[in-house]
Write a protein that holds these residues in place. Structure first.
Motif, PDB file in Angstrom:
ATOM      1  N   SER A  26       6.931   0.848  -5.432  1.00  0.00           N
ATOM      2  CA  SER A  26       6.270   1.943  -6.207  1.00  0.00           C
ATOM      3  C   SER A  26       4.867   1.825  -6.480  1.00  0.00           C
ATOM      4  N   VAL A  27       4.232   0.794  -6.392  1.00  0.00           N
ATOM      5  CA  VAL A  27       2.568   0.799  -6.631  1.00  0.00           C
ATOM      6  C   VAL A  27       1.798   1.861  -6.066  1.00  0.00           C
ATOM      7  N   PRO A  28       2.032   2.548  -4.794  1.00  0.00           N
ATOM      8  CA  PRO A  28       1.189   3.348  -4.238  1.00  0.00           C
ATOM      9  C   PRO A  28       1.576   4.635  -5.254  1.00  0.00           C
ATOM     10  N   ALA A  86      18.807   2.611   0.129  1.00  0.00           N
ATOM     11  CA  ALA A  86      18.082   1.562   1.071  1.00  0.00           C
ATOM     12  C   ALA A  86      17.801   2.369   2.548  1.00  0.00           C
ATOM     13  N   LEU A  87      18.426   3.456   2.848  1.00  0.00           N
ATOM     14  CA  LEU A  87      17.779   3.942   4.080  1.00  0.00           C
ATOM     15  C   LEU A  87      16.378   4.574   3.754  1.00  0.00           C
ATOM     16  N   GLU A  88      16.064   4.959   2.521  1.00  0.00           N
ATOM     17  CA  GLU A  88      14.819   5.585   2.346  1.00  0.00           C
ATOM     18  C   GLU A  88      13.894   4.465   2.357  1.00  0.00           C
ATOM     19  N   MET A  89      14.277   3.375   1.952  1.00  0.00           N
ATOM     20  CA  MET A  89      13.213   2.041   1.943  1.00  0.00           C
ATOM     21  C   MET A  89      13.029   1.466   3.116  1.00  0.00           C
ATOM     22  N   ILE A  90      14.088   1.609   4.147  1.00  0.00           N
ATOM     23  CA  ILE A  90      13.915   0.979   5.478  1.00  0.00           C
ATOM     24  C   ILE A  90      13.384   1.971   6.389  1.00  0.00           C
ATOM     25  N   LEU A  91      13.788   3.298   6.671  1.00  0.00           N
ATOM     26  CA  LEU A  91      13.130   4.062   7.308  1.00  0.00           C
ATOM     27  C   LEU A  91      11.973   4.892   6.899  1.00  0.00           C
ATOM     28  N   GLY A  92      11.545   4.710   5.783  1.00  0.00           N
ATOM     29  CA  GLY A  92      10.261   5.331   4.982  1.00  0.00           C
ATOM     30  C   GLY A  92      10.448   6.839   5.128  1.00  0.00           C
ATOM     31  N   ILE A  93      11.669   7.408   4.861  1.00  0.00           N
ATOM     32  CA  ILE A  93      12.035   8.771   4.554  1.00  0.00           C
ATOM     33  C   ILE A  93      12.211   9.144   3.225  1.00  0.00           C
ATOM     34  N   ARG A  94      12.086  10.319   2.678  1.00  0.00           N
ATOM     35  CA  ARG A  94      12.183  10.884   1.435  1.00  0.00           C
ATOM     36  C   ARG A  94      13.516  11.878   1.236  1.00  0.00           C
ATOM     37  N   GLU A 157      -1.912  -3.664  -5.270  1.00  0.00           N
ATOM     38  CA  GLU A 157      -2.210  -2.649  -4.278  1.00  0.00           C
ATOM     39  C   GLU A 157      -3.461  -3.379  -3.196  1.00  0.00           C
ATOM     40  N   ARG A 158      -4.532  -3.509  -3.879  1.00  0.00           N
ATOM     41  CA  ARG A 158      -5.674  -4.269  -3.139  1.00  0.00           C
ATOM     42  C   ARG A 158      -5.280  -5.443  -2.462  1.00  0.00           C
ATOM     43  N   ILE A 159      -4.316  -6.285  -3.126  1.00  0.00           N
ATOM     44  CA  ILE A 159      -4.030  -7.609  -2.496  1.00  0.00           C
ATOM     45  C   ILE A 159      -3.176  -7.478  -1.440  1.00  0.00           C
ATOM     46  N   LEU A 160      -1.960  -6.764  -1.661  1.00  0.00           N
ATOM     47  CA  LEU A 160      -1.154  -6.626  -0.780  1.00  0.00           C
ATOM     48  C   LEU A 160      -1.317  -5.467   0.647  1.00  0.00           C
ATOM     49  N   GLY A 161      -2.084  -4.656   0.081  1.00  0.00           N
ATOM     50  CA  GLY A 161      -2.456  -3.559   0.969  1.00  0.00           C
ATOM     51  C   GLY A 161      -1.367  -2.546   1.498  1.00  0.00           C
ATOM     52  N   VAL A 162      -1.592  -1.721   2.112  1.00  0.00           N
ATOM     53  CA  VAL A 162      -0.663  -0.426   2.567  1.00  0.00           C
ATOM     54  C   VAL A 162       0.521  -1.212   3.226  1.00  0.00           C
ATOM     55  N   ASN A 163       0.041  -2.185   4.397  1.00  0.00           N
ATOM     56  CA  ASN A 163       1.137  -2.941   5.269  1.00  0.00           C
ATOM     57  C   ASN A 163       1.952  -3.767   4.425  1.00  0.00           C
ATOM     58  N   GLY A 164       1.343  -4.550   3.409  1.00  0.00           N
ATOM     59  CA  GLY A 164       2.218  -5.548   2.831  1.00  0.00           C
ATOM     60  C   GLY A 164       3.357  -4.788   1.883  1.00  0.00           C
ATOM     61  N   LEU A 165       2.773  -3.765   1.222  1.00  0.00           N
ATOM     62  CA  LEU A 165       3.633  -2.990   0.607  1.00  0.00           C
ATOM     63  C   LEU A 165       4.779  -2.376   1.326  1.00  0.00           C
ATOM     64  N   ILE A 168       7.317  -5.334   2.275  1.00  0.00           N
ATOM     65  CA  ILE A 168       8.028  -5.607   0.919  1.00  0.00           C
ATOM     66  C   ILE A 168       9.245  -4.461   0.601  1.00  0.00           C
ATOM     67  N   ARG A 169       8.856  -3.408   0.912  1.00  0.00           N
ATOM     68  CA  ARG A 169       9.789  -2.394   0.673  1.00  0.00           C
ATOM     69  C   ARG A 169      10.649  -2.396   1.683  1.00  0.00           C
ATOM     70  N   LYS A 170      10.709  -2.659   2.886  1.00  0.00           N
ATOM     71  CA  LYS A 170      11.518  -2.912   3.858  1.00  0.00           C
ATOM     72  C   LYS A 170      12.661  -3.885   3.756  1.00  0.00           C
ATOM     73  N   VAL A 171      12.197  -5.064   3.328  1.00  0.00           N
ATOM     74  CA  VAL A 171      12.845  -6.247   3.164  1.00  0.00           C
ATOM     75  C   VAL A 171      13.567  -6.005   2.092  1.00  0.00           C
ATOM     76  N   PHE A 172      13.575  -5.466   1.011  1.00  0.00           N
ATOM     77  CA  PHE A 172      14.064  -5.176   0.028  1.00  0.00           C
ATOM     78  C   PHE A 172      15.133  -4.044   0.262  1.00  0.00           C
ATOM     79  N   GLY A 173      14.747  -2.995   1.051  1.00  0.00           N
ATOM     80  CA  GLY A 173      15.933  -1.881   1.547  1.00  0.00           C
ATOM     81  C   GLY A 173      17.025  -2.802   2.320  1.00  0.00           C
ATOM     82  N   VAL A 174      16.715  -3.663   3.217  1.00  0.00           N
ATOM     83  CA  VAL A 174      17.570  -4.403   3.824  1.00  0.00           C
ATOM     84  C   VAL A 174      18.766  -5.179   2.916  1.00  0.00           C
TER      85      VAL A 174
END
Length: 193
Positions: A26-28, A86-94, A157-165, A168-174
């Motif tokens: 949720s950082v973004p 979890a589907l939202e987190m993995i698939l990047g949908i809302r 946000e600066r350390i992880l960047g968009v890809n890092g976040l 993490i979101r997808k891993v916790f989604g699984v």
């Protein structure tokens, strides 16, 4: 009633809540809200979220009894909510859409971002399996993490960047998906007894 402290339960409940709350993912959103509304009161948001979660742990089941729903039915319903989160987190949908806020510390940070429907459902689902004291400790641990992330959101946000976040979101989604399946399997058979 005797409550037994079990560190394995505390760890499991902490991980489940961490995955559901998804504060790092949720950082973004937090950064965007900070840009829109200015300063976010991290302490106030964290305390309000903790009070909501602990209160719901104690009165949630009574509310269910009042409307005639047993804990197993709620746990199965909770498994579906977790599944879709979890589907939202993995698939990047809302799947769940909400209005744009005008203030941020209490609404939408404390509720529903931290202590939202998914978190409430999870707390009652955890209550069906774990001791209350272990869930309370897990809530406190998560609130401390939430507070730290709220305070350090711009730096994270600066350390992880968009890809890092995103990773993490997808891993916790699984992880959350696996928890939803386990919760469903553990409680659905009780409905047919």
């Amino acid at each position: 009633m005797y409550m037994e402290l079990d560190w394995k339960e505390v760890f499991t409940a902490s991980m489940v809540l961490f995955a559901v709350i998804d504060i790092v993912g949720s950082v973004p959103i937090i950064v965007d809200l900070r840009n829109k509304v200015g300063h976010i009161h991290s302490e106030k948001a964290s305390i309000v979220a903790m009070v909501i979660m602990i209160a719901f742990l104690f009165v949630g089941e009574e509310i269910l009894k009042l409307i005639g729903i047993d804990a197993n039915s709620f746990a199965v319903a909770g498994a579906f909510v977790l599944f879709f989160l979890a589907l939202e987190m993995i698939l990047g949908i809302r799947l769940y859409k909400e209005d744009n806020p005008s203030t941020a510390s209490i609404v939408p940070i404390a509720f529903p971002l931290i202590a939202g429907a998914g978190t409430m459902t999870t707390i009652l689902s955890l209550r069906a399996e774990f001791e209350k004291i272990n869930i309370i400790i897990a809530i406190v641990i998560n609130v401390i993490v939430v507070f730290a992330v709220l305070k350090l959101s711009a730096r994270i946000e600066r350390i992880l960047g968009v890809n890092g976040l995103g990773v993490i979101r997808k891993v916790f989604g699984v992880v959350l998906l696996a928890i939803a399946v386990k919760l469903f399997a553990a409680n659905v058979k009780q409905l047919f007894l």
